[in-house]
Enzyme design. Structure first.
Site, PDB file in Angstrom:
ATOM      1  N   LYS A 233      37.604  40.707  40.865  1.00 52.25           N
ATOM      2  CA  LYS A 233      38.816  41.043  41.629  1.00 52.25           C
ATOM      3  C   LYS A 233      38.520  41.486  43.059  1.00 52.25           C
ATOM      4  O   LYS A 233      37.399  41.847  43.408  1.00 52.25           O
ATOM      5  CB  LYS A 233      39.644  42.075  40.867  1.00 52.25           C
ATOM      6  N   ARG A 267      38.650  42.137  29.968  1.00 51.05           N
ATOM      7  CA  ARG A 267      39.101  40.762  30.252  1.00 51.05           C
ATOM      8  C   ARG A 267      38.214  40.200  31.361  1.00 51.05           C
ATOM      9  O   ARG A 267      38.256  40.687  32.484  1.00 51.05           O
ATOM     10  CB  ARG A 267      40.575  40.820  30.661  1.00 51.05           C
TER      11      ARG A 267
HETATM   12  N1  HH2 Z   1      44.537  40.086  35.564  1.00 49.95           N
HETATM   13  C1  HH2 Z   1      44.902  38.823  35.880  1.00 49.95           C
HETATM   14  C2  HH2 Z   1      45.770  38.091  35.045  1.00 49.95           C
HETATM   15  N2  HH2 Z   1      46.210  38.630  33.897  1.00 49.95           N
HETATM   16  N3  HH2 Z   1      46.298  40.417  32.356  1.00 49.95           N
HETATM   17  C3  HH2 Z   1      45.945  41.656  32.024  1.00 49.95           C
HETATM   18  N4  HH2 Z   1      46.401  42.198  30.884  1.00 49.95           N
HETATM   19  N5  HH2 Z   1      45.129  42.430  32.812  1.00 49.95           N
HETATM   20  C4  HH2 Z   1      44.638  41.964  33.989  1.00 49.95           C
HETATM   21  O1  HH2 Z   1      43.911  42.721  34.689  1.00 49.95           O
HETATM   22  C5  HH2 Z   1      44.985  40.628  34.394  1.00 49.95           C
HETATM   23  C6  HH2 Z   1      45.850  39.874  33.534  1.00 49.95           C
HETATM   24  C7  HH2 Z   1      44.400  38.212  37.149  1.00 49.95           C
HETATM   25  O2  HH2 Z   1      43.216  37.502  36.919  1.00 49.95           O
HETATM   26  P1  HH2 Z   1      43.109  35.924  36.682  1.00 49.95           P
HETATM   27  O3  HH2 Z   1      43.777  35.525  35.413  1.00 49.95           O
HETATM   28  O4  HH2 Z   1      41.682  35.535  36.777  1.00 49.95           O
HETATM   29  O5  HH2 Z   1      43.817  35.264  37.930  1.00 49.95           O
HETATM   30  P2  HH2 Z   1      45.245  34.592  38.166  1.00 49.95           P
HETATM   31  O6  HH2 Z   1      46.297  35.613  37.886  1.00 49.95           O
HETATM   32  O7  HH2 Z   1      45.204  34.175  39.616  1.00 49.95           O
HETATM   33  O8  HH2 Z   1      45.383  33.421  37.239  1.00 49.95           O
END
Ligand code: HH2
Length: 290
Positions: A233, A267
């Site tokens: 992040k 995660r």
């Molecule tokens: N972070 C992201 C997405 N979903 N869900 C939970 N519960 N907690 C988190 O910290 C979280 C989440 C963001 O990360 P990522 O899925 O890699 O990116 P994007 O939202 O751009 O798909």
């Protein structure tokens, strides 16, 4: 990670008749984004075959859960329509549920998408809006007896990064999670189905994110296990002044810190590497508890 058919322990997550144990060591939730625009893996897994292969590789590397999302929530992102989200998601969810030995979680804020994902075999709904986006979401989760992740976010993905502001970020996030847990229970979701997440990076600046990691232990008194998502992040990039592709070691440090603060589910994108981080941090936690 083994699962059994009933959930007796408060340290388990009840998800569609399975009890996912959360007291035997931190679990790794491998991230699979079937999106063109996710902040770190956008576009890599748009092809369903590539997506399923990546999910299976993460299971092989030691993922205890797979979290599949079809709508990016990166700062500044636009929402995706329900039909498009379903089109991207469902073939992949079905196939991963059919082939993987571990429970599948689906990252969505839409009840219609959640229902389709649960029909396809998903065990957990990861709702980053904590049931605030779609009034039908709680009921869909309750009816299916699915696991539910309730995450804190200030604002929406479109605007959350512009001016995050708190008087006391730890206290406010804690109060929010307690309130959303009550809201979920009011529509029939049992406590045993819930995981809580402070939402690292969702409407928080560097200081807010560090404060939440520092204050993580205080979330234990909410009575449900904590999930933390720090992987690659922006706050890690800010500390290191490194782009997304160079945040592996920074992620490792943040994952270790989260485990020392009591996080039960991490995660992450880099399952193989974080498996070692989890093992070392957990060995230390066991030692400290002796
Ligand atoms: N972070 C992201 C997405 N979903 N869900 C939970 N519960 N907690 C988190 O910290 C979280 C989440 C963001 O990360 P990522 O899925 O890699 O990116 P994007 O939202 O751009 O798909």
């Amino acid at each position: 990670m083994p699962t059994s058919n009933t959930a007796q322990s408060p340290e388990a997550l009840r998800a569609r008749g399975r009890a996912i144990p959360l007291d035997a060591g931190p679990l790794l939730m491998g991230i699979l984004n079937v999106t063109p625009d996710s902040f770190s893996d956008g576009g890599l897994y748009l092809d369903p075959e590539a997506a399923v292969a990546h999910a299976m590789a993460m299971v092989e590397q030691g993922a205890d859960l797979i979290d599949i999302g079809a709508e990016s929530s990166r700062p500044g992102s636009d929402p995706v329509g329900e039909e498009e989200e379903i089109r991207r998601l469902i073939p992949v969810v079905s196939e991963v549920c059919r082939r993987a030995s571990v429970p599948v979680s689906v990252d969505t804020t839409k009840a219609g998408v959640a229902r389709r994902a649960l029909d396809a075999g998903a065990a957990i709904i990861n709702d980053i809006s904590a049931l605030r986006s779609d009034p039908r979401m709680g009921q869909v989760v309750a009816e299916a007896g699915a696991g539910l992740v309730l995450m804190h976010m200030q604002g929406t993905p479109k605007t959350m990064h512009l001016a995050p502001s708190y008087r006391d970020v730890v206290a406010e996030v804690r109060q929010f999670l307690a309130e959303r847990m009550r809201a979920a229970q009011d529509v029939g979701v049992c406590q045993e189905q819930i995981l809580l997440d402070p939402g690292i990076g969702f409407g928080k600046n560097l200081e807010h994110n560090l404060s939440l990691l520092e204050g993580l232990e205080s979330f234990a008194s909410l009575g449900r296990p904590i999930l933390v998502g720090v992987s690659r992040k922006a706050f890690i990039g800010q500390v290191l002044d490194r782009p997304i592709g160079e945040r592996l070691m920074g992620t490792a440090a943040a994952v270790a810190i989260a485990i020392l603060g009591g996080a039960r589910v991490l995660r992450v994108h880099d399952v193989a590497q974080m498996r070692d981080v989890v093992k070392v941090a957990h060995a230390f936690m066991r030692r400290r508890a002796q």
